[in-house]
Design a protein around this motif. Structure first.
Motif, mmCIF file in Angstrom:
data_model
loop_
_atom_site.group_PDB
_atom_site.id
_atom_site.type_symbol
_atom_site.label_atom_id
_atom_site.label_comp_id
_atom_site.label_asym_id
_atom_site.label_seq_id
_atom_site.Cartn_x
_atom_site.Cartn_y
_atom_site.Cartn_z
ATOM 1 N N GLN A 1 47.071 38.059 33.644
ATOM 2 C CA GLN A 1 48.126 37.046 33.520
ATOM 3 C C GLN A 1 48.788 37.105 32.147
ATOM 4 O O GLN A 1 50.005 36.936 32.020
ATOM 5 C CB GLN A 1 47.540 35.654 33.767
ATOM 6 C CG GLN A 1 47.057 35.398 35.182
ATOM 7 C CD GLN A 1 48.189 35.126 36.159
ATOM 8 O OE1 GLN A 1 49.358 35.111 35.792
ATOM 9 N NE2 GLN A 1 47.833 34.892 37.417
ATOM 10 N N SER A 2 48.002 37.375 31.119
ATOM 11 C CA SER A 2 48.549 37.456 29.764
ATOM 12 C C SER A 2 49.470 38.660 29.622
ATOM 13 O O SER A 2 50.556 38.566 29.019
ATOM 14 C CB SER A 2 47.413 37.536 28.745
ATOM 15 O OG SER A 2 46.636 36.356 28.755
ATOM 16 N N LEU A 3 49.071 39.804 30.154
ATOM 17 C CA LEU A 3 49.919 41.003 30.075
ATOM 18 C C LEU A 3 51.201 40.819 30.876
ATOM 19 O O LEU A 3 52.286 41.231 30.439
ATOM 20 C CB LEU A 3 49.138 42.222 30.568
ATOM 21 C CG LEU A 3 47.975 42.673 29.673
ATOM 22 C CD1 LEU A 3 47.165 43.760 30.377
ATOM 23 C CD2 LEU A 3 48.479 43.172 28.329
ATOM 24 N N LEU A 4 51.092 40.212 32.041
ATOM 25 C CA LEU A 4 52.288 39.965 32.845
ATOM 26 C C LEU A 4 53.220 38.980 32.135
ATOM 27 O O LEU A 4 54.442 39.121 32.209
ATOM 28 C CB LEU A 4 51.895 39.434 34.217
ATOM 29 C CG LEU A 4 51.181 40.436 35.147
ATOM 30 C CD1 LEU A 4 50.698 39.748 36.416
ATOM 31 C CD2 LEU A 4 52.103 41.612 35.486
ATOM 32 N N LYS A 5 52.654 37.996 31.461
ATOM 33 C CA LYS A 5 53.474 37.029 30.740
ATOM 34 C C LYS A 5 54.246 37.707 29.614
ATOM 35 O O LYS A 5 55.405 37.375 29.342
ATOM 36 C CB LYS A 5 52.597 35.912 30.179
ATOM 37 C CG LYS A 5 53.377 34.761 29.521
ATOM 38 C CD LYS A 5 52.441 33.673 29.025
ATOM 39 C CE LYS A 5 53.216 32.525 28.392
ATOM 40 N NZ LYS A 5 53.987 31.740 29.398
ATOM 41 N N ALA A 6 53.598 38.686 28.947
ATOM 42 C CA ALA A 6 54.284 39.418 27.875
ATOM 43 C C ALA A 6 55.444 40.226 28.422
ATOM 44 O O ALA A 6 56.467 40.399 27.758
ATOM 45 C CB ALA A 6 53.281 40.316 27.150
ATOM 46 N N GLY A 7 55.292 40.740 29.657
ATOM 47 C CA GLY A 7 56.370 41.464 30.323
ATOM 48 C C GLY A 7 56.551 42.877 29.801
ATOM 49 O O GLY A 7 56.012 43.267 28.769
ATOM 50 N N ALA B 1 46.456 39.020 40.500
ATOM 51 C CA ALA B 1 47.898 39.065 40.235
ATOM 52 C C ALA B 1 48.364 40.469 39.858
ATOM 53 O O ALA B 1 49.551 40.679 39.603
ATOM 54 C CB ALA B 1 48.251 38.090 39.109
ATOM 55 N N ALA B 2 47.448 41.442 39.829
ATOM 56 C CA ALA B 2 47.826 42.818 39.508
ATOM 57 C C ALA B 2 48.861 43.329 40.508
ATOM 58 O O ALA B 2 48.860 42.942 41.680
ATOM 59 C CB ALA B 2 46.595 43.710 39.509
ATOM 60 N N GLN B 3 49.707 44.229 40.038
ATOM 61 C CA GLN B 3 50.811 44.697 40.871
ATOM 62 C C GLN B 3 50.371 45.704 41.930
ATOM 63 O O GLN B 3 51.044 45.873 42.935
ATOM 64 C CB GLN B 3 51.895 45.270 39.956
ATOM 65 C CG GLN B 3 52.579 44.159 39.137
ATOM 66 C CD GLN B 3 53.230 44.661 37.863
ATOM 67 O OE1 GLN B 3 52.570 45.179 36.981
ATOM 68 N NE2 GLN B 3 54.538 44.506 37.764
ATOM 69 N N PHE C 1 37.525 40.398 26.517
ATOM 70 C CA PHE C 1 38.018 39.075 26.169
ATOM 71 C C PHE C 1 37.189 38.003 26.854
ATOM 72 O O PHE C 1 36.634 38.214 27.931
ATOM 73 C CB PHE C 1 39.486 38.923 26.605
ATOM 74 C CG PHE C 1 40.442 39.792 25.824
ATOM 75 C CD1 PHE C 1 40.799 39.464 24.529
ATOM 76 C CD2 PHE C 1 40.999 40.925 26.393
ATOM 77 C CE1 PHE C 1 41.676 40.249 23.804
ATOM 78 C CE2 PHE C 1 41.882 41.721 25.683
ATOM 79 C CZ PHE C 1 42.221 41.382 24.383
ATOM 80 N N PHE C 2 37.144 36.828 26.231
ATOM 81 C CA PHE C 2 36.540 35.682 26.888
ATOM 82 C C PHE C 2 37.325 35.345 28.154
ATOM 83 O O PHE C 2 38.523 35.623 28.264
ATOM 84 C CB PHE C 2 36.554 34.457 25.980
ATOM 85 C CG PHE C 2 35.691 34.580 24.754
ATOM 86 C CD1 PHE C 2 34.462 35.198 24.815
ATOM 87 C CD2 PHE C 2 36.111 34.060 23.546
ATOM 88 C CE1 PHE C 2 33.646 35.302 23.688
ATOM 89 C CE2 PHE C 2 35.314 34.159 22.409
ATOM 90 C CZ PHE C 2 34.083 34.779 22.487
ATOM 91 N N THR C 3 36.652 34.708 29.095
ATOM 92 C CA THR C 3 37.314 34.296 30.331
ATOM 93 C C THR C 3 38.514 33.394 30.052
ATOM 94 O O THR C 3 39.509 33.427 30.773
ATOM 95 C CB THR C 3 36.311 33.568 31.243
ATOM 96 O OG1 THR C 3 35.222 34.448 31.517
ATOM 97 C CG2 THR C 3 36.954 33.146 32.553
ATOM 98 N N THR C 4 38.425 32.607 28.982
ATOM 99 C CA THR C 4 39.491 31.644 28.667
ATOM 100 C C THR C 4 40.571 32.227 27.764
ATOM 101 O O THR C 4 41.296 31.476 27.110
ATOM 102 C CB THR C 4 38.887 30.398 27.995
ATOM 103 O OG1 THR C 4 38.092 30.814 26.876
ATOM 104 C CG2 THR C 4 38.022 29.616 28.967
ATOM 105 N N VAL C 5 40.732 33.552 27.740
ATOM 106 C CA VAL C 5 41.746 34.140 26.855
ATOM 107 C C VAL C 5 43.162 33.659 27.200
ATOM 108 O O VAL C 5 44.048 33.593 26.334
ATOM 109 C CB VAL C 5 41.662 35.683 26.895
ATOM 110 C CG1 VAL C 5 42.118 36.236 28.252
ATOM 111 C CG2 VAL C 5 42.473 36.295 25.767
ATOM 112 N N ARG C 6 43.371 33.262 28.445
ATOM 113 C CA ARG C 6 44.696 32.766 28.826
ATOM 114 C C ARG C 6 45.030 31.459 28.088
ATOM 115 O O ARG C 6 46.209 31.133 27.915
ATOM 116 C CB ARG C 6 44.752 32.555 30.346
ATOM 117 C CG ARG C 6 46.152 32.265 30.868
ATOM 118 C CD ARG C 6 46.145 32.096 32.371
ATOM 119 N NE ARG C 6 47.411 31.591 32.862
ATOM 120 C CZ ARG C 6 47.606 31.134 34.080
ATOM 121 N NH1 ARG C 6 46.602 31.144 34.947
ATOM 122 N NH2 ARG C 6 48.784 30.676 34.457
#
Length: 354
Positions: free
Chosen positions: A19-25, A43-45, A288-293
């Motif tokens: 989700q974080s990588l997708l948010k960065a675009g 959510a992976a493409q 990363f921790f689970t809560t990295v988002r």
């Protein structure tokens, strides 16, 4: 556009990264995982099934996928898979895919908790005393030497695994013995002095020995903690951003205790002792921790920083590399509900009290 492959797709630890990588675009994010019922939720493409990392089929399946998709970077989010993939790093790099992880010896030290404890102890990092439990004599000695005022010790598995694997606090020798028997854990379990329930975590990214960024958060309880005999599930219920200089100092010392030149992701879990000093209990290495988002939604996208460093050596522009986020931001989580970022004041405004 880069192509990033994230392992463990569909599971909560990896979905925060995805989700974080997708948010960065700007990049293509594909996933692989070993649980089809998790993988389909990702959510992976694109999503690829992969055997478990400790199976004979894993190596060939992973390398075939890398040759087929030719991702620019692959990242793993599970201790077991990190350890096994690390052993395959030469084969992975030979496909043209990059890795951003420390050397295998560092990974091995961190995923085996007694090894990391010994490294912390040797470096003078404050830690609760541990005793390896190889036999019943060791267990009796642990109760005699480590028990608190109520005779209680903390037992846990020292082998690879998260979520408080095998953890139990107890003052009962018979229960402790039965617990280790149940897990067939003689030679694997360790006993430790009890720490308080108050915990803090410190998530950092290093690049060839240089600390690039780090952010702390305290934990206000575990999701479903009341359904675990230890009270620990590994799933944070409420996270709170904070800036505690002593915790930062100790976390840095812990990282350098296991690696003279840290490289990649080092996530230090700490629990406070009775004197209020944070004691490292483990380093979540290369993940990363689970809560990295939480940090991403608050404005610090660590997976994007990780990707830019791993692929391009590009450093972020941060006014404060250590704890850049404001203090006292809350990340509220539960099962089957969308997590929320807010402050305590905002939470109070939304609730009607009789």
């Amino acid at each position: 556009m880069a192509k990033i492959l994230i392992a463990g797709a569909g599971g909560a630890p990896s979905e925060g990264v995805i989700q974080s990588l997708l948010k960065a675009g700007g990049d293509e994010v594909i996933g692989m995982g070993s649980e089809p019922s998790d993988l389909v939720l990702s959510a992976a493409q694109r999503k690829y099934y992969m055997p478990y990392a400790n199976t004979p089929e894993y190596r060939d399946c992973l390398l075939n996928l890398l040759k087929q998709e030719q991702p620019d970077l692959v990242h793993f989010q599970n201790d077991l898979e990190i350890w096994h993939a690390s052993l395959l790093r030469d084969d992975i790099l030979a496909t043209g895919t990059k890795l951003f992880m420390p050397e295998h010896a560092v990974i091995d030290t961190c995923v085996h908790k007694h090894k990391s404890y010994q490294a912390f102890l040797q470096a003078g990092v404050p830690v609760p005393r541990n005793i390896a439990i190889d036999n019943e004599e060791d267990l009796r000695r642990a109760f005699a030497e480590l028990g608190d005022a109520n005779g209680k010790i903390w037992l846990r598995a020292a082998s690879i695994g998260g979520g408080g694997k095998g953890s139990i606090p107890t003052a009962d020798y018979a229960l402790a013995k039965a617990w280790i028997d149940h897990y067939r854990g003689w030679g694997d379990f360790v006993a430790a002095q009890m720490l308080t329930p108050d915990t803090i975590t410190w998530l950092s990214i290093w690049y060839h020995g240089e600390l690039i960024v780090a952010q702390s958060r305290e934990r206000r309880g575990w999701t479903h903690g009341n359904r675990s005999i230890s009270g620990v599930t590994g799933v944070t219920k409420v996270g709170v951003t904070c800036d505690k200089p002593q915790a930062t100092e100790i976390a840095i010392a812990a990282c350098k205790a296991v690696s003279p030149k840290p490289h990649g992701i080092f996530g230090v879990d700490m629990a406070y002792d009775s004197a209020g000093v944070p004691n490292p209990t483990e380093i979540n290495i290369s993940r990363f921790f689970t809560t990295v988002r939480f940090f991403t939604e608050a404005g610090l996208n660590l997976p994007a920083i990780f990707k830019d460093l791993g692929l391009y050596g590009s450093r972020p522009q941060l006014a404060r590399p250590i704890n850049p986020l404001p203090n006292d931001l809350l990340w509220l989580r539960g099962m089957d509900v969308v997590p929320r970022l807010m402050t305590a004041a905002q939470m109070q405004q939304e609730i009607i009290f009789p």
